[in-house]
Design a protein around this motif. Structure first.
Motif, PDB file in Angstrom:
ATOM      1  N   GLU A 199       4.652 120.828  60.726  1.00 26.37           N
ATOM      2  CA  GLU A 199       3.266 120.866  60.264  1.00 26.37           C
ATOM      3  C   GLU A 199       3.125 121.117  58.761  1.00 26.37           C
ATOM      4  N   ASP A 200       3.887 122.092  58.212  1.00 31.46           N
ATOM      5  CA  ASP A 200       3.753 122.383  56.782  1.00 31.46           C
ATOM      6  C   ASP A 200       4.214 121.206  55.931  1.00 31.46           C
ATOM      7  N   LEU A 201       5.274 120.520  56.350  1.00 27.67           N
ATOM      8  CA  LEU A 201       5.745 119.344  55.629  1.00 27.67           C
ATOM      9  C   LEU A 201       4.732 118.207  55.758  1.00 27.67           C
ATOM     10  N   SER A 202       4.162 118.059  56.926  1.00 24.80           N
ATOM     11  CA  SER A 202       3.166 117.021  57.160  1.00 24.80           C
ATOM     12  C   SER A 202       1.966 117.197  56.238  1.00 24.80           C
ATOM     13  N   GLU A 203       1.537 118.445  56.052  1.00 28.94           N
ATOM     14  CA  GLU A 203       0.411 118.711  55.145  1.00 28.94           C
ATOM     15  C   GLU A 203       0.763 118.343  53.714  1.00 28.94           C
ATOM     16  N   ARG A 204       1.965 118.717  53.268  1.00 25.12           N
ATOM     17  CA  ARG A 204       2.391 118.388  51.896  1.00 25.12           C
ATOM     18  C   ARG A 204       2.522 116.877  51.704  1.00 25.12           C
ATOM     19  N   VAL A 205       3.127 116.209  52.690  1.00 21.14           N
ATOM     20  CA  VAL A 205       3.285 114.761  52.603  1.00 21.14           C
ATOM     21  C   VAL A 205       1.904 114.092  52.624  1.00 21.14           C
ATOM     22  N   GLY A 206       0.989 114.618  53.430  1.00 17.16           N
ATOM     23  CA  GLY A 206      -0.365 114.074  53.484  1.00 17.16           C
ATOM     24  C   GLY A 206      -1.061 114.140  52.143  1.00 17.16           C
ATOM     25  N   GLU A 207      -0.937 115.275  51.461  1.00 15.36           N
ATOM     26  CA  GLU A 207      -1.538 115.429  50.133  1.00 15.36           C
ATOM     27  C   GLU A 207      -0.888 114.465  49.137  1.00 15.36           C
ATOM     28  N   TRP A 208       0.443 114.404  49.159  1.00 18.39           N
ATOM     29  CA  TRP A 208       1.171 113.498  48.271  1.00 18.39           C
ATOM     30  C   TRP A 208       0.806 112.052  48.575  1.00 18.39           C
ATOM     31  N   SER A 209       0.654 111.726  49.862  1.00 11.19           N
ATOM     32  CA  SER A 209       0.301 110.371  50.278  1.00 11.19           C
ATOM     33  C   SER A 209      -1.071 109.979  49.728  1.00 11.19           C
ATOM     34  N   ASP A 210      -2.016 110.909  49.764  1.00 12.35           N
ATOM     35  CA  ASP A 210      -3.347 110.627  49.222  1.00 12.35           C
ATOM     36  C   ASP A 210      -3.268 110.300  47.732  1.00 12.35           C
ATOM     37  N   GLU A 211      -2.478 111.088  46.997  1.00 10.67           N
ATOM     38  CA  GLU A 211      -2.306 110.845  45.560  1.00 10.67           C
ATOM     39  C   GLU A 211      -1.626 109.499  45.321  1.00 10.67           C
ATOM     40  N   LEU A 212      -0.586 109.227  46.095  1.00 11.02           N
ATOM     41  CA  LEU A 212       0.147 107.969  45.977  1.00 11.02           C
ATOM     42  C   LEU A 212      -0.771 106.783  46.239  1.00 11.02           C
ATOM     43  N   GLU A 213      -1.577 106.899  47.272  1.00  7.40           N
ATOM     44  CA  GLU A 213      -2.483 105.803  47.624  1.00  7.40           C
ATOM     45  C   GLU A 213      -3.546 105.603  46.544  1.00  7.40           C
ATOM     46  N   GLU A 214      -4.005 106.699  45.961  1.00  9.14           N
ATOM     47  CA  GLU A 214      -5.007 106.606  44.896  1.00  9.14           C
ATOM     48  C   GLU A 214      -4.463 105.864  43.678  1.00  9.14           C
ATOM     49  N   THR A 215      -3.204 106.128  43.336  1.00  7.46           N
ATOM     50  CA  THR A 215      -2.625 105.523  42.129  1.00  7.46           C
ATOM     51  C   THR A 215      -1.986 104.159  42.362  1.00  7.46           C
TER      52      THR A 215
END
Length: 172
Positions: A51-67
């Motif tokens: 779960e903690d990794l999933s949350e971090r990856v989710g945040e990073w994924s949002d940034e990646l998708e934005e850029t």
């Protein structure tokens, strides 16, 4: 039905002139003849992260998708048919355990669609920009099986047991 065959046994056999048909069948449940284009990739888990990794990856994924316009889940996971890798769960993961107690490993996925996501063999890609898109013609070349909505069949094997037992899971 899953059958184990050796490479030598396959190589020594004669190629079939026609696709074998079951004795009785409904066209809706028989795959259309299609071509397999194996492509080796390194895949990462989607639903199977802590779960903690999933949350971090989710945040990073949002940034990646934005850029870049591409999310972690588009770039590093896949829901297509495959051998090995991770199941492309469309529902919560349901890893089976063997009667010996070992968690079984993912062997094979047969997916409802071959034309989703970014993981397409080189032979099936078109590039009208930065992303890969699938033409309607290629969509029609898929196996054509409807497995619920967007799910698939996941086959698992236990290599810890001498007879390599298999089980499957289905989600949609």
């Amino acid at each position: 039905m899953l059958r184990w065959r050796s490479a030598a046994e396959v190589a020594s056999g004669r190629l079939l002139d026609e696709v074998p048909q079951p004795y009785e069948f409904d066209d809706e449940y028989v795959p259309r003849p299609c071509v397999v284009h194996p492509t080796e990739v390194t895949e990462f888990p989607n639903w199977d992260m802590p779960e903690d990794l999933s949350e971090r990856v989710g945040e990073w994924s949002d940034e990646l998708e934005e850029t870049t316009g591409i999310s972690y889940y588009d770039a590093f996971t896949t829901n297509q048919s495959k051998v090995g890798g991770y199941p492309g769960w469309t529902q919560a993961p349901s890893w089976p355990h063997c009667v010996c107690g070992e968690r079984m490993e993912h062997l094979l996925t047969i997916s409802a669609s071959e034309s989703c996501g970014r993981w397409l063999p080189v032979e099936e890609r078109t590039r009208p920009g930065s992303g890969w898109e699938v033409s309607d013609t290629l969509r029609d070349d898929s196996h054509g099986m409807d497995m619920g909505d967007a799910g698939g069949v996941y086959v698992f094997v236990c290599r810890a047991c001498p007879d390599w037992p298999t089980v499957h899971r289905y989600d949609c």
